[in-house]
Design a protein around this motif. Sequence first.
Motif, PDB file in Angstrom:
ATOM      1  N   GLY A  44       0.839  -1.247  -0.241  1.00 33.15           N
ATOM      2  CA  GLY A  44       0.151  -0.039   0.092  1.00 33.15           C
ATOM      3  C   GLY A  44       0.850   1.320  -0.048  1.00 33.15           C
ATOM      4  N   ALA A  45       1.750   1.213   0.870  1.00 28.90           N
ATOM      5  CA  ALA A  45       2.889   2.473   0.837  1.00 28.90           C
ATOM      6  C   ALA A  45       3.503   2.496  -0.348  1.00 28.90           C
ATOM      7  N   ILE A  46       4.036   1.430  -0.767  1.00 29.89           N
ATOM      8  CA  ILE A  46       4.533   1.659  -2.411  1.00 29.89           C
ATOM      9  C   ILE A  46       3.803   2.181  -3.283  1.00 29.89           C
ATOM     10  N   LEU A  47       2.505   1.462  -3.448  1.00 33.16           N
ATOM     11  CA  LEU A  47       1.539   2.204  -4.386  1.00 33.16           C
ATOM     12  C   LEU A  47       1.355   3.495  -4.272  1.00 33.16           C
ATOM     13  N   VAL A  48       0.973   3.891  -3.108  1.00 27.99           N
ATOM     14  CA  VAL A  48       0.436   5.444  -3.034  1.00 27.99           C
ATOM     15  C   VAL A  48       1.784   6.432  -3.271  1.00 27.99           C
ATOM     16  N   TYR A  49       2.948   5.909  -2.867  1.00 26.14           N
ATOM     17  CA  TYR A  49       4.143   6.764  -3.116  1.00 26.14           C
ATOM     18  C   TYR A  49       4.436   6.928  -4.511  1.00 26.14           C
ATOM     19  N   LEU A  50       4.277   5.690  -5.453  1.00 20.08           N
ATOM     20  CA  LEU A  50       4.306   5.821  -6.703  1.00 20.08           C
ATOM     21  C   LEU A  50       3.017   6.791  -7.353  1.00 20.08           C
ATOM     22  N   PHE A  51       2.068   6.634  -6.922  1.00 21.29           N
ATOM     23  CA  PHE A  51       0.823   7.754  -7.339  1.00 21.29           C
ATOM     24  C   PHE A  51       1.329   9.173  -6.988  1.00 21.29           C
ATOM     25  N   LEU A  52       1.630   9.356  -5.919  1.00 21.96           N
ATOM     26  CA  LEU A  52       2.269  10.941  -5.463  1.00 21.96           C
ATOM     27  C   LEU A  52       3.282  11.275  -6.268  1.00 21.96           C
ATOM     28  N   ASN A  53       4.289  10.589  -6.749  1.00 23.45           N
ATOM     29  CA  ASN A  53       5.407  10.937  -7.586  1.00 23.45           C
ATOM     30  C   ASN A  53       4.951  11.171  -8.910  1.00 23.45           C
ATOM     31  N   ARG A  54       3.983  10.366  -9.478  1.00 24.61           N
ATOM     32  CA  ARG A  54       3.304  10.495 -10.871  1.00 24.61           C
ATOM     33  C   ARG A  54       2.636  11.933 -10.956  1.00 24.61           C
ATOM     34  N   GLU A  55       2.035  11.963 -10.039  1.00 17.70           N
ATOM     35  CA  GLU A  55       1.066  13.378  -9.991  1.00 17.70           C
ATOM     36  C   GLU A  55       2.022  14.679  -9.860  1.00 17.70           C
ATOM     37  N   LYS A  56       3.079  14.404  -9.177  1.00 18.05           N
ATOM     38  CA  LYS A  56       4.057  15.304  -8.875  1.00 18.05           C
ATOM     39  C   LYS A  56       4.634  15.550 -10.377  1.00 18.05           C
ATOM     40  N   ASP A  57       5.132  14.572 -10.969  1.00 14.73           N
ATOM     41  CA  ASP A  57       5.787  14.915 -12.404  1.00 14.73           C
ATOM     42  C   ASP A  57       4.622  15.648 -13.352  1.00 14.73           C
ATOM     43  N   LYS A  58       3.433  15.075 -13.165  1.00 14.11           N
ATOM     44  CA  LYS A  58       2.308  15.724 -14.208  1.00 14.11           C
ATOM     45  C   LYS A  58       2.439  17.159 -14.004  1.00 14.11           C
ATOM     46  N   LYS A  59       2.225  17.468 -12.611  1.00 12.77           N
ATOM     47  CA  LYS A  59       2.095  19.103 -12.627  1.00 12.77           C
ATOM     48  C   LYS A  59       3.560  19.785 -12.788  1.00 12.77           C
ATOM     49  N   ASN A  60       4.731  19.115 -12.704  1.00 11.78           N
ATOM     50  CA  ASN A  60       5.966  19.975 -13.042  1.00 11.78           C
ATOM     51  C   ASN A  60       5.936  19.956 -14.536  1.00 11.78           C
ATOM     52  N   SER A  61       5.505  19.046 -15.175  1.00  9.82           N
ATOM     53  CA  SER A  61       5.598  18.899 -16.924  1.00  9.82           C
ATOM     54  C   SER A  61       4.824  20.024 -17.414  1.00  9.82           C
ATOM     55  N   TYR A  62       3.431  20.418 -16.602  1.00 10.78           N
ATOM     56  CA  TYR A  62       2.635  21.502 -17.028  1.00 10.78           C
ATOM     57  C   TYR A  62       2.812  22.786 -16.253  1.00 10.78           C
ATOM     58  N   GLY A  63       4.084  23.004 -15.896  1.00  6.76           N
ATOM     59  CA  GLY A  63       4.524  24.207 -15.403  1.00  6.76           C
ATOM     60  C   GLY A  63       3.782  24.600 -14.040  1.00  6.76           C
ATOM     61  N   GLY A  64       3.892  23.606 -13.281  1.00 14.39           N
ATOM     62  CA  GLY A  64       3.387  23.768 -11.796  1.00 14.39           C
ATOM     63  C   GLY A  64       1.785  23.707 -11.456  1.00 14.39           C
ATOM     64  N   GLY A  65       1.322  22.976 -12.595  1.00 11.34           N
ATOM     65  CA  GLY A  65      -0.224  22.846 -12.582  1.00 11.34           C
ATOM     66  C   GLY A  65      -1.062  23.760 -13.207  1.00 11.34           C
ATOM     67  N   ILE A  66      -0.450  24.751 -14.240  1.00 13.03           N
ATOM     68  CA  ILE A  66      -1.080  25.343 -15.128  1.00 13.03           C
ATOM     69  C   ILE A  66      -1.660  24.473 -16.131  1.00 13.03           C
ATOM     70  N   ASP A  67      -3.031  24.910 -16.663  1.00 10.90           N
ATOM     71  CA  ASP A  67      -3.606  24.098 -17.769  1.00 10.90           C
ATOM     72  C   ASP A  67      -2.821  24.013 -18.834  1.00 10.90           C
ATOM     73  N   PRO A  68      -2.411  23.000 -19.524  1.00 12.75           N
ATOM     74  CA  PRO A  68      -1.558  22.936 -20.794  1.00 12.75           C
ATOM     75  C   PRO A  68      -2.334  23.357 -21.889  1.00 12.75           C
ATOM     76  N   GLY A  69      -3.771  23.675 -21.777  1.00 11.10           N
ATOM     77  CA  GLY A  69      -4.541  24.355 -22.801  1.00 11.10           C
ATOM     78  C   GLY A  69      -4.419  25.664 -22.990  1.00 11.10           C
ATOM     79  N   TYR A  70      -3.954  26.343 -21.934  1.00 12.23           N
ATOM     80  CA  TYR A  70      -3.839  27.658 -21.712  1.00 12.23           C
ATOM     81  C   TYR A  70      -2.643  28.328 -22.634  1.00 12.23           C
ATOM     82  N   TYR A  71      -3.047  29.103 -23.421  1.00 18.92           N
ATOM     83  CA  TYR A  71      -1.898  29.952 -24.199  1.00 18.92           C
ATOM     84  C   TYR A  71      -1.978  31.758 -23.957  1.00 18.92           C
ATOM     85  N   ASP A  72      -0.998  32.044 -23.619  1.00 22.62           N
ATOM     86  CA  ASP A  72      -0.673  33.401 -23.437  1.00 22.62           C
ATOM     87  C   ASP A  72      -0.091  33.962 -24.741  1.00 22.62           C
TER      88      ASP A  72
END
Length: 82
Positions: A44-72
């Motif tokens: 259980g700890a391993i699974l949750v740890y992997l989910f936490l890291n995966r979501e953290k990577d997603k946020k970082n790849s989109y600029g800290g949680g900014i919507d990837p569809g947003y364009y300025d």
Amino acid sequence: MVFSFTIFLIINFIVTYKLLKDEYYEKRQKTIQLFIIWLLPILGAILVYLFLNREKDKKNSYGGGIDPGYYDSGSGTSGGGD
């Protein structure tokens, strides 16, 4: 035996702390994940740890949680210019 139980507790406490500090998940999701951590020893700890890291990577790849569809365009105009 005591050593492995101590390792189990340390791992579970670390993952629990990381989960509680994470701002990505809602309270309900965190509650479910806490049950997973503590009711499924080690796995259980391993699974949750992997989910936490995966979501953290997603946020970082989109600029800290900014919507990837947003364009300025960077034009700086508000639309009603002279």
